[in-house]
Design an enzyme around this catalytic site. Sequence first.
Site, PDB file in Angstrom:
ATOM      1  N   LYS A  45       0.742  -1.203  -0.175  1.00 57.50           N
ATOM      2  CA  LYS A  45       0.119  -0.250  -0.277  1.00 57.50           C
ATOM      3  C   LYS A  45       0.894   0.820  -0.280  1.00 57.50           C
ATOM      4  O   LYS A  45       0.333   2.219  -0.776  1.00 57.50           O
ATOM      5  CB  LYS A  45      -1.289   0.343   1.193  1.00 57.50           C
ATOM      6  CG  LYS A  45      -1.218   1.298   1.592  1.00 57.50           C
ATOM      7  CD  LYS A  45      -2.431   1.593   2.601  1.00 57.50           C
ATOM      8  CE  LYS A  45      -1.488   1.645   4.143  1.00 57.50           C
ATOM      9  NZ  LYS A  45      -1.757   2.993   4.201  1.00 57.50           N
ATOM     10  N   ASN A  46       2.115   1.322   1.021  1.00 55.74           N
ATOM     11  CA  ASN A  46       2.615   3.016   1.665  1.00 55.74           C
ATOM     12  C   ASN A  46       3.575   2.528  -0.694  1.00 55.74           C
ATOM     13  O   ASN A  46       4.180   3.987  -0.314  1.00 55.74           O
ATOM     14  CB  ASN A  46       3.465   2.173   2.232  1.00 55.74           C
ATOM     15  CG  ASN A  46       2.590   2.157   3.273  1.00 55.74           C
ATOM     16  OD1 ASN A  46       1.763   3.045   3.059  1.00 55.74           O
ATOM     17  ND2 ASN A  46       2.944   1.708   4.021  1.00 55.74           N
ATOM     18  N   CYS A 139      -4.889   8.590   9.766  1.00 59.13           N
ATOM     19  CA  CYS A 139      -5.362   8.078  11.382  1.00 59.13           C
ATOM     20  C   CYS A 139      -4.136   8.958  12.129  1.00 59.13           C
ATOM     21  O   CYS A 139      -4.165   9.627  12.486  1.00 59.13           O
ATOM     22  CB  CYS A 139      -3.616   6.921  11.222  1.00 59.13           C
ATOM     23  SG  CYS A 139      -4.465   5.332  10.468  1.00 59.13           S
ATOM     24  N   ARG A 144       1.623  14.473  12.385  1.00 63.03           N
ATOM     25  CA  ARG A 144       1.645  14.869  11.059  1.00 63.03           C
ATOM     26  C   ARG A 144       2.297  15.764   9.841  1.00 63.03           C
ATOM     27  O   ARG A 144       1.149  15.158   9.104  1.00 63.03           O
ATOM     28  CB  ARG A 144       1.868  13.279   9.806  1.00 63.03           C
ATOM     29  CG  ARG A 144       1.106  12.418  11.133  1.00 63.03           C
ATOM     30  CD  ARG A 144       0.524  11.113  10.884  1.00 63.03           C
ATOM     31  NE  ARG A 144       1.185   9.570   9.831  1.00 63.03           N
ATOM     32  CZ  ARG A 144       0.716   8.591   9.306  1.00 63.03           C
ATOM     33  NH1 ARG A 144      -0.677   8.913   9.379  1.00 63.03           N
ATOM     34  NH2 ARG A 144       1.892   7.899   8.837  1.00 63.03           N
ATOM     35  N   ASP A 327       5.203   0.952  11.936  1.00 66.59           N
ATOM     36  CA  ASP A 327       4.355   0.145  11.399  1.00 66.59           C
ATOM     37  C   ASP A 327       4.108  -1.588  12.023  1.00 66.59           C
ATOM     38  O   ASP A 327       3.128  -1.916  11.882  1.00 66.59           O
ATOM     39  CB  ASP A 327       4.795   0.243  10.290  1.00 66.59           C
ATOM     40  CG  ASP A 327       3.879   1.566   9.693  1.00 66.59           C
ATOM     41  OD1 ASP A 327       3.241   2.555  10.405  1.00 66.59           O
ATOM     42  OD2 ASP A 327       3.294   1.606   7.988  1.00 66.59           O
ATOM     43  N   ARG A 419      -8.148  -0.289   5.357  1.00 68.99           N
ATOM     44  CA  ARG A 419      -7.084   0.025   4.595  1.00 68.99           C
ATOM     45  C   ARG A 419      -6.288   0.032   3.969  1.00 68.99           C
ATOM     46  O   ARG A 419      -5.206   0.268   3.657  1.00 68.99           O
ATOM     47  CB  ARG A 419      -7.162   1.699   5.786  1.00 68.99           C
ATOM     48  CG  ARG A 419      -8.087   2.668   5.550  1.00 68.99           C
ATOM     49  CD  ARG A 419      -7.773   4.114   6.642  1.00 68.99           C
ATOM     50  NE  ARG A 419      -6.974   4.692   6.129  1.00 68.99           N
ATOM     51  CZ  ARG A 419      -6.127   5.219   6.282  1.00 68.99           C
ATOM     52  NH1 ARG A 419      -5.778   5.029   8.234  1.00 68.99           N
ATOM     53  NH2 ARG A 419      -4.993   5.192   5.977  1.00 68.99           N
TER      54      ARG A 419
END
Length: 440
Positions: A45-46, A139, A144, A327, A419
């Site tokens: 995903k990232n 999130c 951030r 993560d 997600r």
Amino acid sequence: MPRPLARIRLTGHGMPCPYRGHKLDKLIIKGGNKLSGNVTVSGSKNAALPIFVATILAPGVHEISNVPFLADINTTIKLLESLGAHVEGNGNVVKIDTSGIATHEATYDLVKTMRASVLVLGPLLSRFGIARVSLPGGCAIGARPIDQHLKGLKALGAEIHLAHGYVEAKAKQLKGARINFDVATVGGTEHLMMTAATAKGETVLENAAREPEIVDLAAMLTLMGAKIEGAGTDTIRIMGVTELGPVSYRVMPDRIEAGTFMIASAITGGDIKIHGMQLEHLDALTFKLQDAGADVTNKDGVVRVKGPRRIRSVNIKTRPYPGFPTDIQAQFMALMCVADGASVITENIFENRFMHVSELMRFGADITVDGKSATVKGIKKLSGAPVMATDLRASASLIIAGLAADNVSELSRIYHLDRGYETIERKLAALGADIQRVKA
């Protein structure tokens, strides 16, 4: 005919089904089963999110393969479509035609749910000389900020204005610059690497983030015609080119999903083989799992993880890559909840990433938080409980705890899970877990 991904989700086998579950869906987990068998890791995903955004830089048809079907991917597709792109999907392959992009504005309705949406700012600015993008969401795991993104864009010659919740940027011609990040930022490094690809002259990114996902994006940009050196180190050099072209590209495997399965095998005393992952991206986790007693081997590209009879306590400190990933901190904490002895987990990346602690304690875990450190005293067995996910990785930690707990656990608010994990409940069930999604 391929069907639009923004409206349907296609599994890896090409079978259509509804995109994702309802926000009120739950996971019911009956713990106690040892995981065994084979599992294949989905695309990252990232890595996929910035790769999708990079297609804005080169008008034409891009073919992106090994795409994971997740809520964040769907959001990015909707965002690209709102800009004028045409997106189609077939299996895990997505075709993105960016030749029709005609607007330079990304609205709040699409940007609010996903922080990575801010990455469209630079590519739109590069293409049109102007961009207007809503401040992002995502999130709730701490501040951030995008100050490093904006600092870099200004250094490249952009005029930046913040008004009514939007970032407005203008530049007649972006020019290369030396940019030193105050902190290593993955999103900032990706953003400015994309933006500098077509700026005039050389750009040097210092104190750049080193994550594998940045290397993956650089590889795609290079294939598109960009000139990039040093991706994966803390100094990246980009020599701007006049134009980029559309490409076909395969997304790297998801190292966070792979790490989650490794921990799930360890906590259940399981024996699983993980296909499609790159173990070298998870050296920090591998060493800690081995310290905890797990057996981790890599043969012909297949990683085998065997859990110990009794897990040993291990201390961890999250660090930027190649350090221990933030993560995977929550998932590892779940493992330490049943370790022999006490462990200290220190979170150095985000200031609010212990929200899963209170939910893990509902399983009977013994955890004490003091600032950015949590002391976890291992117990022999967790007890099943109703719990609620607070963010994406917390969701995975609660699943891991549920797999090791007595009796039944009920996990709600799993829209966070959707997600970042592609049908994780199906993959775990195929490994022998007693887990099912209950539709709202």
